[in-house]
Design an enzyme around this catalytic site. Structure first.
Site, short mmCIF file in Angstrom:
data_model
loop_
_atom_site.label_atom_id
_atom_site.label_comp_id
_atom_site.label_asym_id
_atom_site.label_seq_id
_atom_site.Cartn_x
_atom_site.Cartn_y
_atom_site.Cartn_z
N TYR A 165 0.84 -1.19 0.16
CA TYR A 165 -0.18 0.05 0.06
C TYR A 165 1.07 1.38 0.03
CZ TYR A 165 -3.24 -3.09 2.26
OH TYR A 165 -4.12 -4.31 2.63
N CYS B 216 1.70 2.57 3.52
CA CYS B 216 1.90 1.73 4.52
C CYS B 216 3.35 2.00 5.09
CB CYS B 216 1.69 0.46 4.24
SG CYS B 216 2.77 -0.85 5.01
N PHE C 193 5.39 0.12 6.97
CA PHE C 193 6.21 -1.08 6.54
C PHE C 193 6.77 -1.22 5.23
CE2 PHE C 193 2.96 -1.73 10.05
CZ PHE C 193 3.79 -1.76 11.01
N CYS C 194 5.89 -0.79 4.41
CA CYS C 194 6.10 -0.80 2.87
C CYS C 194 7.10 0.23 2.61
CB CYS C 194 4.72 -0.77 2.16
SG CYS C 194 3.63 -1.96 2.35
N1 GSH Z 1 5.11 -6.86 11.03
C1 GSH Z 1 4.71 -6.56 9.47
C2 GSH Z 1 3.18 -5.62 9.82
C3 GSH Z 1 2.52 -5.47 8.27
C4 GSH Z 1 1.28 -4.84 8.38
O1 GSH Z 1 0.74 -4.54 9.66
N2 GSH Z 1 0.84 -4.43 7.30
C5 GSH Z 1 -0.28 -3.80 7.24
C6 GSH Z 1 -0.56 -2.50 6.28
S1 GSH Z 1 0.38 -1.32 7.04
C7 GSH Z 1 -1.18 -4.65 6.40
O2 GSH Z 1 -1.07 -5.51 5.65
N3 GSH Z 1 -2.51 -5.06 7.46
C8 GSH Z 1 -3.58 -6.08 6.96
C9 GSH Z 1 -4.51 -5.49 6.20
O3 GSH Z 1 -4.22 -4.45 5.45
O4 GSH Z 1 -5.32 -6.24 5.92
C10 GSH Z 1 5.64 -5.79 8.76
O5 GSH Z 1 6.61 -5.25 9.36
O6 GSH Z 1 5.66 -5.86 7.62
#
Ligand code: GSH
Length: 326
Positions: free
Chosen positions: A100, A103, A105-106
């Site tokens: 995203y 995001c 993390f991205c």
């Molecule tokens: N610990 C993971 C956390 C990733 C995360 O929580 N990503 C969120 C987006 S910021 C996500 O995909 N959430 C699930 C969703 O959108 O359904 C990381 O560092 O990559």
């Protein structure tokens, strides 16, 4: 599609209704996570879904929760600091980031790829349908495909990529420097990221500012886009209050300023935590802050703390994105 009415919560639910109509099944909503920085916080925040059976409300949260942040504007700093040059033999051939745009993390992964000048393609994932990552068992972003190998979780991705890349870096860091880098990378994942949402959704105008960016840059259909802005902003406004409680944040701005000052103290007079060049902790802090830097919260942070000089050095060092536009 229904018209969005701007009067209070009723409007939010009407807007959310529109989103609900725009997606096909209730199962999709159940799959969508409220934004969280860990699976643990995700499960705890499920209370909201579990207590609200109304589909429209769920859909507002689905949209709101799936993407959180805005993205960076470009650097105005002079090109004093440079990217880390890599010999071509350590550079992967084919890198695809499922993400995203907003995001954190991205953005952490992107800061790493940009700094090491690793070319990558982006697939923007629709946070409602997630159809672009249907092929994967992992249901979050970022997902990074590196020459056909799937990597997930931002810190794990960077842990996997950096040994392949860093042997080529001329000066090896000491054990002490390694430990320091690890400590501050942990601080980003366990502390800094939790402060961001309460700040960017602090009040209605900031929540709307955040969602304006999110909905105009994310992968949304036209209908989702119109409704998500208002439904999402309102939903995240309430969620951010819950997150404040959960992470024991009384004043979100003070917490943000305190974190920025803590980071500058950690630098201890050095240009970067890594010394003359950024290390993985610099890249992690920069990556997660980049989406908020030009929102009100990020501007306030730079105005009220000493972080601005380091941030500008990072903008300069990370430089242009190495993204390949398809
Ligand atoms: N610990 C993971 C956390 C990733 C995360 O929580 N990503 C969120 C987006 S910021 C996500 O995909 N959430 C699930 C969703 O959108 O359904 C990381 O560092 O990559």
């Amino acid at each position: 599609m229904r018209r969005v009415n701007f009067s209070g919560l009723a409007a939010v639910y009407r807007a959310a209704d529109g989103v609900a109509a725009a997606v096909s099944s209730s199962h999709q909503f159940a799959q969508l996570a409220l934004y969280s920085s860990s699976s643990n916080s995700y499960s705890k925040s499920r209370w909201f879904f579990d207590n609200y059976s109304n589909m429209a409300q769920k859909s507002a949260f689905a949209v709101a929760g799936a993407v959180v942040f805005s993205v960076a504007a470009s650097s105005a700093a002079d090109e004093v600091y440079a990217k880390e040059p890599l010999p071509p033999n350590v550079r992967p051939d084919d890198v695809v980031l499922y993400q995203y745009e907003a995001c954190p993390f991205c953005n952490k992964v992107k800061a790493f790829l940009d700094y090491y000048n690793i070319p990558y393609k982006i697939v923007e994932v629709n946070p409602l349908s997630k159809k672009e990552i249907k092929w994967s068992d992992y249901k979050k972003v970022p997902i990074l495909m590196v020459d056909g190998e799937q990597m997930v979780d931002s810190s794990v991705i960077i842990d996997k990529l950096s040994p392949k890349i860093r042997p080529s870096v001329a000066v090896k860091p000491s054990q002490e420097a390694d430990d320091e880098e690890k400590k501050w990378r942990g601080w980003v994942d366990n502390h800094l990221v939790h402060i961001l949402s309460p700040n960017i959704y602090r009040n209605t105008s900031e929540a709307l500012e955040s969602f304006e960016y999110i909905t105009s840059h994310g992968n949304f259909s036209f209908t989702e886009r119109i409704t998500a802005k208002y439904a999402g902003a309102a939903a995240m406004y309430f969620v951010s209050k819950k997150l404040k409680k959960k992470y024991d944040i009384t004043d979100e701005r003070s917490a943000l300023y305190e974190a920025a000052e803590t980071w500058v103290d950690a630098l201890n007079g050095r240009d970067f935590l890594g010394g003359a060049k950024p290390n993985l902790a610099d890249l992690a802090v920069f990556g997660v802050l980049r989406p908020i830097r030009y929102l009100k919260s990020g501007k306030d942070m730079v105005e009220h703390t000493r972080i601005g000089a380091w941030y500008s050095r990072m903008e300069s060092a990370v430089g242009e994105s190495s993204r390949i536009k398809s």
